[in-house]
Design a protein around this motif. Structure first.
Motif, mmCIF file in Angstrom:
data_model
loop_
_atom_site.group_PDB
_atom_site.id
_atom_site.type_symbol
_atom_site.label_atom_id
_atom_site.label_comp_id
_atom_site.label_asym_id
_atom_site.label_seq_id
_atom_site.Cartn_x
_atom_site.Cartn_y
_atom_site.Cartn_z
ATOM 1 N N GLY A 74 42.472 12.864 134.909
ATOM 2 C CA GLY A 74 43.817 12.895 134.727
ATOM 3 C C GLY A 74 44.332 14.265 134.999
ATOM 4 O O GLY A 74 45.604 14.212 134.722
ATOM 5 N N ARG A 75 43.644 14.884 135.325
ATOM 6 C CA ARG A 75 44.225 16.322 135.807
ATOM 7 C C ARG A 75 44.914 17.099 134.689
ATOM 8 O O ARG A 75 45.867 17.886 134.979
ATOM 9 N N ILE A 76 44.250 16.756 133.637
ATOM 10 C CA ILE A 76 44.884 17.584 132.418
ATOM 11 C C ILE A 76 44.292 18.989 132.140
ATOM 12 O O ILE A 76 44.724 19.916 131.732
ATOM 13 N N GLU A 117 43.149 21.571 133.903
ATOM 14 C CA GLU A 117 43.538 22.734 134.468
ATOM 15 C C GLU A 117 44.627 23.573 133.440
ATOM 16 O O GLU A 117 44.677 24.719 133.204
ATOM 17 N N ILE A 118 45.450 22.652 132.946
ATOM 18 C CA ILE A 118 46.497 22.979 132.123
ATOM 19 C C ILE A 118 45.961 23.614 130.891
ATOM 20 O O ILE A 118 46.156 24.491 130.302
ATOM 21 N N ILE A 148 42.703 24.582 130.112
ATOM 22 C CA ILE A 148 41.785 25.786 130.519
ATOM 23 C C ILE A 148 42.501 26.995 130.916
ATOM 24 O O ILE A 148 42.121 28.462 130.842
ATOM 25 N N SER A 149 44.084 27.019 131.038
ATOM 26 C CA SER A 149 44.661 28.040 131.199
ATOM 27 C C SER A 149 45.135 28.636 130.055
ATOM 28 O O SER A 149 45.659 29.656 129.635
ATOM 29 N N TYR A 202 37.589 18.638 142.496
ATOM 30 C CA TYR A 202 37.989 17.322 142.434
ATOM 31 C C TYR A 202 37.787 16.811 143.611
ATOM 32 O O TYR A 202 37.521 17.516 144.898
ATOM 33 N N TYR A 251 26.061 30.723 139.166
ATOM 34 C CA TYR A 251 27.358 31.405 139.336
ATOM 35 C C TYR A 251 27.485 32.413 138.159
ATOM 36 O O TYR A 251 27.188 32.221 137.039
ATOM 37 N N TYR A 290 32.606 32.352 146.734
ATOM 38 C CA TYR A 290 32.086 30.984 146.117
ATOM 39 C C TYR A 290 30.716 31.047 147.184
ATOM 40 O O TYR A 290 30.466 31.977 148.080
ATOM 41 N N ALA A 291 29.926 29.814 146.934
ATOM 42 C CA ALA A 291 28.620 29.841 147.325
ATOM 43 C C ALA A 291 28.542 30.193 148.768
ATOM 44 O O ALA A 291 27.793 31.027 149.437
ATOM 45 N N ASN A 292 29.434 29.427 149.705
ATOM 46 C CA ASN A 292 29.267 29.710 150.971
ATOM 47 C C ASN A 292 30.477 30.264 151.792
ATOM 48 O O ASN A 292 30.428 30.190 153.095
ATOM 49 N N THR A 317 45.132 29.247 145.258
ATOM 50 C CA THR A 317 44.770 28.629 144.190
ATOM 51 C C THR A 317 43.588 29.555 143.299
ATOM 52 O O THR A 317 43.814 29.553 142.081
ATOM 53 N N ARG A 337 44.112 30.830 139.930
ATOM 54 C CA ARG A 337 43.168 30.637 138.698
ATOM 55 C C ARG A 337 42.656 32.062 138.212
ATOM 56 O O ARG A 337 42.406 32.001 136.876
ATOM 57 N N ASN A 349 45.276 33.187 135.994
ATOM 58 C CA ASN A 349 45.515 32.573 134.632
ATOM 59 C C ASN A 349 44.110 32.704 133.775
ATOM 60 O O ASN A 349 43.824 31.924 132.948
ATOM 61 N N ILE A 387 41.184 31.715 134.332
ATOM 62 C CA ILE A 387 40.477 30.576 134.420
ATOM 63 C C ILE A 387 38.833 30.625 135.110
ATOM 64 O O ILE A 387 38.070 30.452 134.789
ATOM 65 N N ILE A 416 47.166 35.475 127.194
ATOM 66 C CA ILE A 416 47.326 34.085 127.939
ATOM 67 C C ILE A 416 48.641 33.416 127.407
ATOM 68 O O ILE A 416 49.152 32.763 127.885
ATOM 69 N N TYR A 426 51.881 28.024 133.132
ATOM 70 C CA TYR A 426 51.231 27.721 134.467
ATOM 71 C C TYR A 426 51.601 26.287 134.636
ATOM 72 O O TYR A 426 50.863 25.382 133.858
ATOM 73 N N PRO A 463 50.298 23.910 137.248
ATOM 74 C CA PRO A 463 49.233 23.660 138.287
ATOM 75 C C PRO A 463 49.892 22.655 139.290
ATOM 76 O O PRO A 463 50.391 21.511 138.854
ATOM 77 N N GLU A 499 47.627 20.365 140.632
ATOM 78 C CA GLU A 499 46.850 19.079 140.119
ATOM 79 C C GLU A 499 47.430 19.106 138.492
ATOM 80 O O GLU A 499 46.483 20.013 137.767
ATOM 81 N N ARG A 500 48.210 18.160 138.234
ATOM 82 C CA ARG A 500 48.495 18.015 136.971
ATOM 83 C C ARG A 500 48.688 16.707 136.121
ATOM 84 O O ARG A 500 48.615 15.813 137.087
ATOM 85 N N GLY A 501 48.491 16.908 135.105
ATOM 86 C CA GLY A 501 48.516 15.429 134.413
ATOM 87 C C GLY A 501 48.725 15.609 132.931
ATOM 88 O O GLY A 501 48.824 16.665 132.543
ATOM 89 N N GLN A 529 56.031 17.938 131.982
ATOM 90 C CA GLN A 529 55.064 19.025 132.211
ATOM 91 C C GLN A 529 55.803 20.286 132.558
ATOM 92 O O GLN A 529 55.327 21.199 131.873
#
Lengths: 439, 311
Positions: A210-212, A214-215, A217-218, A424, A439, B13-15, B43, B47, B50, B52, B72, B77, B79, B81-83, B141
């Protein structure tokens, strides 16, 4: 810390307010109560109709040996042949015709019952039991054995099981009771780990797809979000569990009261134990210790220990698995991808359920010992053993290992979760997960 | 004074290297455009701002101090990709998200209600998110992003999913926020909105900052010194072409006898030289410098980068 509480609160409230939760809270106890209530209801309904059986006994060799009961009325028919009775059968004078040959004791395979509908097993066994007693008595008198003699020979053994510890305290216990409590507790833990572990996974996936996420965890750390969710759902599980116990109890008591006050039927609690009042009295006569002894056995189970370990393994097992379920939810994009990662988690759970039977047979064997130490199986295996008595150091070691492993899996899960929730549209492999850990 | 700045931020990142020594500086009260092709590292940078994720190397400063978790609540923010939680009521959800940003509940309710009034969506308060259209959800949003009145706002493609009317409403709200003193980082592929809104921009490509500065300076830096001069009716092409100040690029006869020419000024020549020669050649109708759009600059630079990479 404060923010975990907000998350926990949301996770808890949204789930508890759901219709499915409310329905489950009532349906669960109804199903459980039904297991107790329905047999009684069926038993009371049966009595509505009395079965009328015509008994044909040439020479009256077994006359009046079949006593009428509430459910069956035997009528000895004379001056009519079997053919006549059969011819008149559909006038519905009788429900069945029982033909007892005059020499039943020498030809027991000639006992026959005719009916339109299949006769109930309980009726058949009542007839055969009554006649068997009669045949035995006849044979005994032929061989010159009298009843008093036989009764004086007959014995009925029951073994008293007593456990004691180093301090010399002795406990009279009941193996059957320990088995039952262990088995039920194990099943409940198994069921709740699966049900609510899957809820954690679905919750994480909902946020990810649902792409929630990222919001959120900010505002909070991924670890806080994961723990808030796991703990919130744990509270939902405990709430549901408590509701089930309270409601089941209430429904059984309510139904019991309703039926008992309706007429003088035996109550549910009596029937569910498979004992009518008469049977209980019989049992008490046989047992040396009597009612007090049974009470003592029930009382002597280590209840404090059982309750404590149940709650501990319930929560510990849930936390261990829920964090892994959360990691899966974070790693995948859709329900179908979960399969490959679910397998290693479900195997130990299912394995422990398969082993329950073996553990109950031998609760202190080496299999039981090792599987109650391995944290992935201990929540289910150890709870079975507790009723039979477990050395304190085994208990402590098992709990210690569970706590350590829980911390370990949470750490691992948090790492996978943290990376996974922000990726994603990527199909994740085990190799990939291994990279995330570093990591 | 800069509200937020990054110093040689590196993220691996890894690679691949997502960010390679990225340094940007966002002035307080300005709108800062963060541009770049897909996969450039925008992005990743957002991040990190933010919190993240954390940078592997380099530092991020907020109000002059190293960025920390307590900041914070001062960042909002939105983003790309939001929902929202589909099954949750909108009011409840907005309060929850505001609480996570550290707002006390009663204050959150009050502020949210006033924003809902402003957007004329009060009757959505008790609806579930799944009952709303996508554009409506974007409005919620947006409100949720700004309700805690953060000093720094980060919008990643804020206009996606909005119709032109609502996009304009949003644009004016963003300008209102700027006027009220907010600092805004604005990431988008929509170059016309960059030209409308941004004071400064940074262009990131392949994890590197390749352009950084005020919109005005950058456009100046990239203007090709091409001018358009229009003449009425007669025009002496020979006279106009033969000179040492500029090259004639094109001559175009338009309707109503208008003749449009394009010239490229040589170095050391001025526009006055150009006009003097033009006056001799005919009657000048108009005179314009051709200034490249951000769109042209973006395509130009990113393509150059690509060639450098392959070369």
């Amino acid at each position: 810390m404060n923010k975990i509480l907000f998350i926990l609160q949301r996770e808890y409230l949204t789930r508890v307010k759901k219709k499915s939760f409310i329905i489950m809270s009532f349906v669960g106890p109804l199903l459980m109560a039904a297991m107790f209530v329905i047999p009684v209801l069926v038993a009371t309904m049966e009595d509505d109709e009395q079965l009328k059986i015509a008994v044909l006994n040439e020479g009256d060799t077994y006359k009046d040996k079949l006593k009428n009961t509430e459910a069956i009325n035997f009528e000895y028919v004379k001056n009519k042949s079997l053919e006549q009775l059969k011819a008149d059968f559909f006038k519905k004078e009788f429900d069945a015709i029982l033909s007892i040959p005059s020499d039943l004791e020498s030809s027991p395979d000639k006992l026959t019952i005719y009916s339109e509908n299949q006769i109930k097993l309980s009726t058949l066994s009542y007839i055969s039991n009554s006649l068997e007693d009669e045949i035995e008595a006849k044979r005994m008198s032929i061989k010159g054995i009298n009843k008093e003699m036989l009764d004086s020979i007959k014995t009925d053994l029951s073994i008293n099981t007593i456990t004691w510890n180093e301090e010399g305290e002795e406990n009279e216990s009941s193996t059957e009771l320990s088995m039952a409590i262990g088995f039920i507790s194990a099943m409940i833990i198994y069921m709740f780990i699966f049900m609510y572990g899957a809820q954690v996974m679905r919750g994480v996936m909902e946020e990810k797809t649902g792409r929630i996420v990222e919001i959120i965890i900010s505002s909070v750390k991924p670890f806080e979000l994961m723990m808030g969710k796991i703990l919130g759902i744990a509270l939902v599980a405990l709430t549901q569990f408590a509701l089930w116990i309270v409601l089941t109890f209430a429904i059984v008591m309510g139904a019991n009261f309703a039926i008992a006050s309706g007429d003088k039927q035996p109550t549910i609690t009596e029937l569910s134990q498979g004992t009518s009042t008469a049977n209980v009295e019989q049992m008490l006569e046989k047992s040396d210790s009597g009612m007090a002894g049974i009470m003592k056995k029930i009382y002597n189970l280590p209840y404090g220990m059982i309750l404590f370990s149940f709650i501990f393994y319930f929560i510990g097992g849930y936390l261990l698995y829920a964090s892994l379920f959360a990691a899966i939810g974070g790693a995948v994009d859709n329900e179908t991808d979960t399969q490959q990662f679910m397998l290693p988690i479900t195997v130990p759970l299912i394995l422990s359920i398969i082993m329950v039977q073996a553990i109950i047979q031998n609760p202190n064997g080496s299999i039981a010992f090792w599987f109650s130490m391995i944290p992935f199986t201990s929540p289910i295996i150890m709870i079975i053993r507790v009723g039979f008595g477990v050395a304190w150091w085994e208990m402590a070691l098992s709990m210690f290992l569970l706590i350590i492993t829980f911390i370990g899996t949470t750490w691992v899960a948090a790492k996978i979760y943290r990376t996974g929730i922000l990726l994603y549209g990527k199909k994740v492999t085990y190799k990939e997960l291994w990279k995330w850990l570093k990591y | 004074m800069s509200l937020l700045s990054t110093e040689n931020v590196i993220k691996k990142y890894a690679n691949h290297l997502a960010l390679d020594k990225v340094s940007i500086s966002v002035e307080e009260g300005h709108i800062f455009g963060l541009l770049g092709p897909n996969g450039a590292g925008k992005t990743s940078l957002i991040r990190i701002i933010n919190q993240i994720t954390a940078p592997d190397e380099g530092k991020v400063y907020f109000k002059g101090n190293v960025l920390s978790l307590k900041d914070i609540s001062q960042i909002g923010y939105l983003p790309e990709e939001r929902g929202l939680y589909k099954k949750m009521k909108i009011g409840e959800q907005a309060i929850y998200l505001a609480q996570l940003k550290g707002m006390p509940k009663h204050e959150a309710v009050e502020k949210l209600k006033s924003w809902f009034r402003k957007f004329e969506i009060q009757d959505w308060w008790n609806k579930k998110v799944e009952e709303l259209s996508k554009g409506m959800q974007q409005k919620i949003q947006f409100i949720v992003t700004i309700v805690h009145e953060p000093k720094l706002l980060i919008f990643d493609e804020p206009f996606s999913g909005f119709d032109p009317i609502n996009a304009n409403l949003l644009k004016s709200e963003i300008l209102n926020l700027k006027a009220a003193g907010s600092t805004i980082i604005f990431s988008t592929h929509n170059m016309s909105s960059v030209e409308e809104l941004c004071d400064e921009i940074a262009l990131i490509s392949n994890g590197k900052t390749i352009l950084n500065g005020s919109l005005f300076d950058i456009k100046n830096q990239f203007k090709p010194n091409i001018f358009e001069i229009q003449f009425a009716k007669s025009f002496n092409k020979m006279e106009f072409a033969m000179n040492s100040f500029f090259d004639l690029l094109s001559v175009e006869h338009q309707k109503n006898d208008i003749i449009s020419t394009k010239v490229k000024l040589k170095e050391n020549a001025t526009t006055n030289d150009l006009i003097q020669i033009g006056l001799k050649a005919g009657t000048i109708l108009s005179f314009n410098e051709i200034i490249p759009s951000m769109n042209d600059i973006f395509i130009d630079i990113v393509n150059q980068q690509g060639k450098k990479q392959t070369a």
